[in-house]
Scaffold this active site. Structure first.
Site, PDB file in Angstrom:
ATOM      1  N   PRO A  88      42.316  34.972  40.336  1.00 35.70           N
ATOM      2  CA  PRO A  88      43.598  34.848  39.624  1.00 35.70           C
ATOM      3  C   PRO A  88      43.415  34.514  38.140  1.00 35.70           C
ATOM      4  CG  PRO A  88      43.363  33.133  41.310  1.00 35.70           C
ATOM      5  CD  PRO A  88      42.136  33.968  41.376  1.00 35.70           C
ATOM      6  N   GLU A 115      38.012  27.688  46.960  1.00 35.08           N
ATOM      7  CA  GLU A 115      38.592  27.280  45.664  1.00 35.08           C
ATOM      8  C   GLU A 115      38.089  28.156  44.532  1.00 35.08           C
ATOM      9  OE1 GLU A 115      40.969  24.570  45.231  1.00 35.08           O
ATOM     10  OE2 GLU A 115      40.982  25.363  47.257  1.00 35.08           O
ATOM     11  N   ARG A 153      43.183  56.960  43.610  1.00 39.60           N
ATOM     12  CA  ARG A 153      44.202  58.013  43.482  1.00 39.60           C
ATOM     13  C   ARG A 153      44.187  58.671  42.107  1.00 39.60           C
ATOM     14  NH1 ARG A 153      48.687  56.802  41.357  1.00 39.60           N
ATOM     15  NH2 ARG A 153      50.091  58.066  42.612  1.00 39.60           N
TER      16      ARG A 153
HETATM   17  N1  ADE Z   1      42.158  35.988  44.408  1.00 38.67           N
HETATM   18  C1  ADE Z   1      43.153  35.099  44.622  1.00 38.67           C
HETATM   19  N2  ADE Z   1      44.251  35.439  43.934  1.00 38.67           N
HETATM   20  C2  ADE Z   1      43.954  36.585  43.254  1.00 38.67           C
HETATM   21  C3  ADE Z   1      44.675  37.411  42.367  1.00 38.67           C
HETATM   22  N3  ADE Z   1      45.929  37.139  42.013  1.00 38.67           N
HETATM   23  N4  ADE Z   1      44.049  38.490  41.860  1.00 38.67           N
HETATM   24  C4  ADE Z   1      42.775  38.754  42.184  1.00 38.67           C
HETATM   25  N5  ADE Z   1      42.044  38.007  43.012  1.00 38.67           N
HETATM   26  C5  ADE Z   1      42.628  36.933  43.562  1.00 38.67           C
END
Ligand code: ADE
Length: 249
Positions: A88, A115, A153
């Site tokens: 994230p 984590e 794609r």
């Molecule tokens: N792992 C956990 N959340 C994620 C996200 N939003 N994008 C990519 N990998 C992730």
């Protein structure tokens, strides 16, 4: 295009990779996917891949040794392969990033869990870090599947209609407008007259205007990054004028 995927849960990929377009793309040798189980690269008796964070705190951190070993085994001596961590905290995955990745012949994806991963993986192994959106998933696997799907794609010969990826929402920086198919009248709701007129130029203009309208209504920020003709600008000015007239009522 070859995808190497490092994961603790290779079976999660079975559904998405074995259906529909991704399945066909593998059968037709447009893509290949090698799933590497990180656990297989843990050398201790119990194949442990995570440990408690230094400094305390909750959660577990993925250990660096099995991840380095898995990447080194997968790539052998091949260089110039992007090593992408899904997390994230990465740069945001967009259609432009998908198009950028579609230019490579091979990419390696690391799916983080727990984590996160030991920071030395980021510092000394990973060349790119990608997030699929501002929310937290239980791991990088679903994100890796999204990335594989969006990149695949775009590859030549994957979609039946070669123009399909060009007209996509986001491909031109605009959202796509509405689509209709038979019947021409469904429960009294008619397909727009222009689409059955046979006037190709008028249909093309209508589609462009509907794409502009939808983008203006739903994602106006996207319009700042799109190349607009003077005709487009006039149309948008009329939309904006109509909106402000309504606001005045
Ligand atoms: N792992 C956990 N959340 C994620 C996200 N939003 N994008 C990519 N990998 C992730």
């Amino acid at each position: 295009m070859h995808f190497d995927v490092l994961t603790l849960f290779p079976e999660m990929f079975c559904g998405p990779l074995n259906e529909s377009i991704l399945k066909r793309a593998q059968e037709n040798d447009r893509i290949s996917v090698a799933l590497h189980n990180v656990r297989d690269y843990a050398t201790d008796k119990h194949h442990i891949t995570d440990d408690a964070p230094y400094g305390g705190g909750g959660g577990m951190v993925m250990k660096p040794e099995p991840i380095f070993a898995a990447v080194e085994a997968a790539l052998a001596n091949e260089t110039d392969v992007p090593v992408i961590l899904l997390s994230p905290q990465g740069r945001l995955f967009t259609q432009a990033v998908a198009a950028e990745l579609a230019c490579y012949s091979r990419i390696l994806l690391i799916c983080g869990r727990y984590e996160g991963v030991d920071e030395r993986v980021r510092q000394h192994l990973v060349t790119d870090e990608i997030s699929i959106g501002d929310y937290v998933l239980t791991g990088g696997e679903l994100a890796a599947m999204v990335l594989i799907d969006a990149v695949t794609r775009l590859l030549p010969g994957v979609l039946g209609d070669p123009g399909a990826a060009v007209d996509d929402s986001h491909a031109q920086g605009l959202l796509e407008g509405p689509h209709y198919t038979r019947p021409a009248v469904f429960r009294g709701w008619k397909v727009p007259e222009i689409l059955i007129s046979g006037n190709h130029a008028a249909v093309a203009r209508w589609r462009r205007e509907e794409a502009l309208r939808r983008t203006f209504e739903r994602r106006p920020g996207l319009l700042e990054r799109v190349e607009l003709t003077s005709q487009d600008q006039e149309f948008l000015a009329r939309l904006a004028g109509a909106g402000s007239a309504e606001d005045d009522d």
